[in-house]
Scaffold this active site. Sequence first.
Site, PDB file in Angstrom:
ATOM      1  N   ASP A  64       0.528  -1.575   0.214  1.00  0.00           N
ATOM      2  CA  ASP A  64       0.467   0.051  -0.133  1.00  0.00           C
ATOM      3  C   ASP A  64       1.155   1.093  -0.131  1.00  0.00           C
ATOM      4  O   ASP A  64       2.203   1.112  -0.224  1.00  0.00           O
ATOM      5  CB  ASP A  64      -1.218  -0.098   1.315  1.00  0.00           C
ATOM      6  CG  ASP A  64      -2.211   0.794   0.834  1.00  0.00           C
ATOM      7  OD1 ASP A  64      -2.540   2.031   1.259  1.00  0.00           O
ATOM      8  OD2 ASP A  64      -3.044   0.065   0.663  1.00  0.00           O
ATOM      9  N   ASP A  65       0.276   2.488   0.998  1.00  0.00           N
ATOM     10  CA  ASP A  65       1.551   3.506   0.017  1.00  0.00           C
ATOM     11  C   ASP A  65       2.590   3.798   1.201  1.00  0.00           C
ATOM     12  O   ASP A  65       2.825   2.745   1.928  1.00  0.00           O
ATOM     13  CB  ASP A  65       0.373   4.789   1.035  1.00  0.00           C
ATOM     14  CG  ASP A  65       0.388   6.234   0.398  1.00  0.00           C
ATOM     15  OD1 ASP A  65       1.767   6.076  -0.214  1.00  0.00           O
ATOM     16  OD2 ASP A  65      -0.079   7.027   1.185  1.00  0.00           O
ATOM     17  N   LYS A 111      -3.576  -0.323  -7.077  1.00  0.00           N
ATOM     18  CA  LYS A 111      -5.056  -0.381  -6.096  1.00  0.00           C
ATOM     19  C   LYS A 111      -4.634   1.324  -6.343  1.00  0.00           C
ATOM     20  O   LYS A 111      -3.402   1.885  -5.880  1.00  0.00           O
ATOM     21  CB  LYS A 111      -5.015  -0.420  -5.091  1.00  0.00           C
ATOM     22  CG  LYS A 111      -5.986   0.463  -4.015  1.00  0.00           C
ATOM     23  CD  LYS A 111      -5.459  -0.251  -2.521  1.00  0.00           C
ATOM     24  CE  LYS A 111      -6.281   0.938  -1.313  1.00  0.00           C
ATOM     25  NZ  LYS A 111      -5.866   1.146  -0.484  1.00  0.00           N
ATOM     26  N   ASP A 144      -5.362   5.101  -5.568  1.00  0.00           N
ATOM     27  CA  ASP A 144      -6.130   6.299  -5.210  1.00  0.00           C
ATOM     28  C   ASP A 144      -6.904   7.120  -4.831  1.00  0.00           C
ATOM     29  O   ASP A 144      -6.428   7.657  -6.496  1.00  0.00           O
ATOM     30  CB  ASP A 144      -4.840   5.765  -3.607  1.00  0.00           C
ATOM     31  CG  ASP A 144      -5.941   6.641  -1.985  1.00  0.00           C
ATOM     32  OD1 ASP A 144      -7.362   6.787  -2.079  1.00  0.00           O
ATOM     33  OD2 ASP A 144      -5.398   5.775  -1.266  1.00  0.00           O
ATOM     34  N   SER A 170      -9.983   3.464  -6.416  1.00  0.00           N
ATOM     35  CA  SER A 170     -10.888   3.902  -5.161  1.00  0.00           C
ATOM     36  C   SER A 170     -11.902   5.443  -5.521  1.00  0.00           C
ATOM     37  O   SER A 170     -12.546   5.900  -4.897  1.00  0.00           O
ATOM     38  CB  SER A 170      -9.819   4.773  -3.858  1.00  0.00           C
ATOM     39  OG  SER A 170      -9.014   3.832  -3.787  1.00  0.00           O
ATOM     40  N   ARG A 195     -13.209   0.862  -4.695  1.00  0.00           N
ATOM     41  CA  ARG A 195     -13.707   0.912  -3.147  1.00  0.00           C
ATOM     42  C   ARG A 195     -14.874   2.218  -3.344  1.00  0.00           C
ATOM     43  O   ARG A 195     -14.558   2.552  -3.481  1.00  0.00           O
ATOM     44  CB  ARG A 195     -12.298   1.426  -2.233  1.00  0.00           C
ATOM     45  CG  ARG A 195     -11.418   0.521  -1.544  1.00  0.00           C
ATOM     46  CD  ARG A 195     -11.638  -0.316  -0.487  1.00  0.00           C
ATOM     47  NE  ARG A 195     -12.549   0.855   0.311  1.00  0.00           N
ATOM     48  CZ  ARG A 195     -11.341   1.961   0.902  1.00  0.00           C
ATOM     49  NH1 ARG A 195     -10.434   1.318   0.961  1.00  0.00           N
ATOM     50  NH2 ARG A 195     -11.868   2.352   2.207  1.00  0.00           N
ATOM     51  N   ASP A 254     -12.015   4.274   4.881  1.00  0.00           N
ATOM     52  CA  ASP A 254     -11.021   3.360   4.774  1.00  0.00           C
ATOM     53  C   ASP A 254     -11.669   2.190   6.576  1.00  0.00           C
ATOM     54  O   ASP A 254     -12.628   2.706   7.384  1.00  0.00           O
ATOM     55  CB  ASP A 254      -9.735   3.622   5.675  1.00  0.00           C
ATOM     56  CG  ASP A 254      -9.098   3.669   4.402  1.00  0.00           C
ATOM     57  OD1 ASP A 254      -9.821   4.020   3.382  1.00  0.00           O
ATOM     58  OD2 ASP A 254      -7.769   4.633   4.556  1.00  0.00           O
TER      59      ASP A 254
END
Length: 424
Positions: A79-80, A156, A158, A190, A215, A219
């Site tokens: 992830d980030d 993914k 965002d 997202s 998404r 979160d």
Amino acid sequence: MDPSLAIFALALSSATLALDNGLMRTPPMGWLAWERFRCDIDCTHDPSNCISEWLFRDMADRLAEDGWRELGYVYINIDDCWSSMDRDKQGRLQSDPHRFPGGIPKLARYIHDRGLKLGIYGDLGTHTCGGYPGTTLDTVTIDAQTFADWGVDMLKLDGCYSNGTVQEEGYPLMSKALNATGRPIAYSCSWPAYQGGLPPKVNYTQLGEICNLWRNYGDIQDSWDSVLTIVDWFSTNQDVLQPAAGPGQWNDPDMLIIGNFGLSLEQSRSQMALWAIMAAPLFMSNDLRALSNEARAILQNKVLIGINQDPLGIQGKRLLKEKSRIEVFWRPLSDSASALVFFSRRTDMPYRYKNALSQLGYKDGNYKVYDVFTGKTIPVLTHDAYFTVSINPSGVVMWLLSPIVHSGQAHERENLSLLHNHIE
């Protein structure tokens, strides 16, 4: 409603045009770093938990060696906070050289050598949510090609530090750019979460054409309240969300937090059962190196995973919300089977809930019932016979039901299966 008719209706409503990359025909499964490990970059003082290539190698080893991979948990998702604060001289994203000294390509090879797939994180904005370089409209193509060159299997994307206009152009643009690389890269968007998750701002027909999953909502946090908030939002809006899901395109209520700190054993079972009913992606965010046997048993429940991975790909729904604070969820499955979840929002004591299959829309006949968590079977349950289930506070009872078909019904069931195959 007759469940067989409901299956037809739900399947037809789900048969929208999907992203044409052939990926994620059932909900994806794997492990994702964010909820458990966040943006911990202090590898000097917290080397076991910081976002680094060693963390992802550890998790890959666990998926490969502890029975997860064979059950379908195949994605290891970064992830980030993985990248350097600067792009390289060619304008490409690059990993932090201290925390990923081998680079993402080397990590991808390590993961692929174990029969797993690598997911990575990007952000359609000037910066990621953690403040690292984002993907702006002019870097979509080079970033997609960079991910492909590295051997990435999932992105993914965002939406921090962007706006609705940029997202409207950028999310479809990235979909085209990923496909143009020639490498199969699953795409998690997202976008809807940044637009409130609902029409008219969110066009789910379009999402199904450009994304493999998305998404819809905020979160998840490591708490029961967070799980309940997500379940409430998805249930309240199920008539909008349910038709959008299907093979290759999934609503994503976010990560499984089972095995962390915020859920009891009963609540852990509840999250797993409800995510299976919702045909949700099953991305664990926990420490697989320190997982309890109880959490492992829930996450590795083969029957429950089979329900989640049902090839018909129809998202389930909440049928009843009782005054007793018991809720009933239902999902149609292949071969005329179905799943029921009896979910308690009570906090006092086990509640004895009474009902009959006929009151839940089941047609005349007899059914075999398998209790997913106890492993016990009711060999024959008649549709109009009342049953009682004892549900623990914040817990679930989950059933897998199969109609008992007599010889005179066999031909009808065969035609039903053929219709299912045609719809898929």
